[in-house]
Scaffold this motif. Structure first.
Motif, short mmCIF file in Angstrom:
data_model
loop_
_atom_site.label_atom_id
_atom_site.label_comp_id
_atom_site.label_asym_id
_atom_site.label_seq_id
_atom_site.Cartn_x
_atom_site.Cartn_y
_atom_site.Cartn_z
N VAL A 198 0.77 -1.08 0.02
CA VAL A 198 -0.01 0.11 -0.15
C VAL A 198 0.76 1.25 0.02
O VAL A 198 0.55 2.25 -0.73
CB VAL A 198 -0.81 -0.01 1.18
N ASP A 209 -3.48 -3.24 -10.45
CA ASP A 209 -3.19 -3.04 -9.13
C ASP A 209 -4.24 -3.18 -8.23
O ASP A 209 -3.86 -3.55 -6.94
CB ASP A 209 -2.75 -1.34 -9.20
N SER A 236 -3.39 -5.79 -5.41
CA SER A 236 -3.33 -5.36 -3.88
C SER A 236 -4.49 -6.10 -2.89
O SER A 236 -4.25 -6.40 -1.93
CB SER A 236 -3.86 -3.95 -4.00
#
Length: 498
Positions: A116, A282, A286
């Motif tokens: 993050v 992404d 993530s």
């Protein structure tokens, strides 16, 4: 909030099926293996695979102990020890488990925080706070059943992320032009290219986990039947080996494409995967890494909360207390990141030192003896912790420099073993055996320490001391067993209800 019986909240009324346990155990250990394997394979190559194999062996050995744990109505290690050795041991081990399980949960939470930070540049503590708050929120509803319903979904997200990462790295390798940034040394590609001492330490550490893998044992003990739990572990281990191979391959590809850098392997892997990727990629990747944190941290924090609520606060029948204990565990994990946040290796040494002394030796003692003096167990726990932390303090709590080159986690466990064995021999009036056993242990211990750098790989002297300590406990059992005592294998493998 709806009132839930403690048996349902803590153990799922011991009605979990094979498929549910398979998903929970696989999610738990694969999340640990993926993080360690990618980082280690990036640094050292193919030899990293031995870590995953050692975890698989540990899980298989746990399956062999399941009949014994079920016969003793397992709830937690601290409860098991408290049943046999009384309230002082119960509280001591409960405190140690409560302190150390948030430490063990840190690695994956920090991995999610690192990702993050790369994407959004958020401070680490913000990501960790969001992760722990999410865990507390959904586990609060139904306890182990919350984990049972979410671990499979989280595991699916982790696997999807692995597949996406594998596809992206394979495409980068195929479309790469010119020489690679780094041509690793030949040992990088060798199965034993990593230090033999490191491999043996992995196996030693995970064999000790057999007696203290509370989160896994609690999950399997909640199964409908013994066989259902064991079958789930066997199938999980097979999948775990496959995940190990994939993770090692990912770490190796990251090393080839990125070259060696001062950043750790996981950060190099994240930077490589996210380079030039779309926003959709992404987001999915993530979510997979965040699921990697949830699958590891959730069971550990819940397991630690069981020991804190039931055995430290001493409210074993209160769901409300268990919920508050879960919040305490979550707060501890966040607080740990503010103290030596860049030195997770030290936290692991500290946690294993406490746990090995307080949980592993006493649990082995429960398996070996029915009538060991509770005072001796208390002394063994305090002595093991004191010696382990004392030796670590001697080197200013260093992560890499230890007294005689021996990691304090081995010193702590060995001290606990020796005290327990000596106590057993002395209370059974086996004075000659106690004197001879102690003398032989000291002799071999001195020889091991002096010979470490001449004969053994670095770090193996500590593991050798551990083996000597365990051998002393087995010797004490052999010298004090009664003529009608069953052998250890029979005692362990006998099904519940017999």
């Amino acid at each position: 909030m709806k009132t839930i019986p403690i048996e349902a909240f803590r153990e799922g009324n011991r009605q979990l099926g094979s498929w549910t346990i398979f998903l929970m155990v696989t999610a738990l250990w694969s999340s640990s293996v993926i993080v360690v394997e990618i980082d280690t394979a990036y640094r050292w190559g193919v030899g990293a695979i031995w870590y995953g194999i050692s975890v698989g062996l540990m899980s298989l050995l746990v399956s062999l102990l399941i009949p014994w744990f079920l016969r003793h109505h397992y709830v937690s290690n601290s409860d098991l020890l408290g049943q046999r050795f009384g309230g002082t041991v119960r509280r001591l081990t409960g405190i140690v488990i409560g302190i150390t399980f948030p430490i063990f949960a840190l690695s994956n939470a920090l991995a999610a925080g690192a990702l993050v930070h790369i994407l959004l540049h958020w401070p680490l503590w913000v990501t960790l706070l969001i992760t722990t708050a999410s865990l507390v929120a959904y586990i609060q509803f139904a306890g182990i059943m919350s984990l049972a319903k979410t671990q499979g979904m989280n595991l699916a997200m982790v696997i999807i992320s692995l597949i996406l990462a594998g596809i992206k790295l394979a495409q980068q390798v195929r479309h790469h032009h010119g020489p690679f940034l780094d041509i690793p040394r030949p040992t990088f590609w060798h199965l034993f290219g990593i230090s033999h001492g490191t491999i043996w330490v992995w196996f030693g550490m995970n064999i000790l986990n057999v007696f203290s893998a509370q989160a896994e044992i609690q999950t399997v003990a909640a199964s409908k039947t013994r066989l259902a739990g064991q079958r789930a572990i066997w199938l999980s281990t097979a999948l775990l080996i496959l995940i190990t191979i994939i993770s090692v391959w990912l770490g190796i590809q990251a090393r080839i494409l990125m070259g060696y850098s001062n950043q750790d392997g996981l950060m190099a892997f994240f930077n490589l995967i996210l380079r030039g990727s779309s926003s959709g990629f992404d987001v999915i990747f993530s979510l997979g890494v965040w699921a990697l944190a949830l699958t590891w941290c959730g069971p550990l924090l819940f397991s630690g909360a069981i020991s804190v609520g039931s055995d430290v606060i001493n409210r074993s029948r209160s769901v409300r207390t268990l919920r508050w204990a879960l919040i305490i565990e979550a707060i501890l994990m966040v607080l740990y990141t503010t103290m030596r946040p860049d030195n997770i290796a030290w936290w692991r040494v500290f946690g294993l030192t406490l746990r090995n002394a307080a949980v592993v030796g006493p649990t082995m003692a429960v398996i070996l003896w029915d009538d060991l003096n509770p005072t001796a167990v208390t002394i063994a726990i305090i002595g093991g912790i004191g010696v382990g932390l004392g030796f670590n303090a001697w080197t200013d709590f260093s992560v890499t420099h230890f007294v005689w080159g021996i990691n304090p986690m081995w010193t702590a466990a060995t001290t606990s073993f020796i005290i327990l064995a000596l106590s057993r021999l002395l209370t059974q009036h086996q004075y000659g055996s106690a004197f001879a056993g102690t003398g032989l242990w000291l002799l071999f211990a001195i020889l091991l320490i002096k010979a470490e750098y001449k004969i053994f790989s670095p770090g193996l002297a500590g593991l050798g001391l551990l083996v000597l300590g365990m051998s002393f406990m087995i010797f004490a059992w052999w010298r004090t067993r009664s003529s009608d005592s069953p052998d250890i294998a029979t005692s362990i493998l006998k099904p519940e209800g017999h």
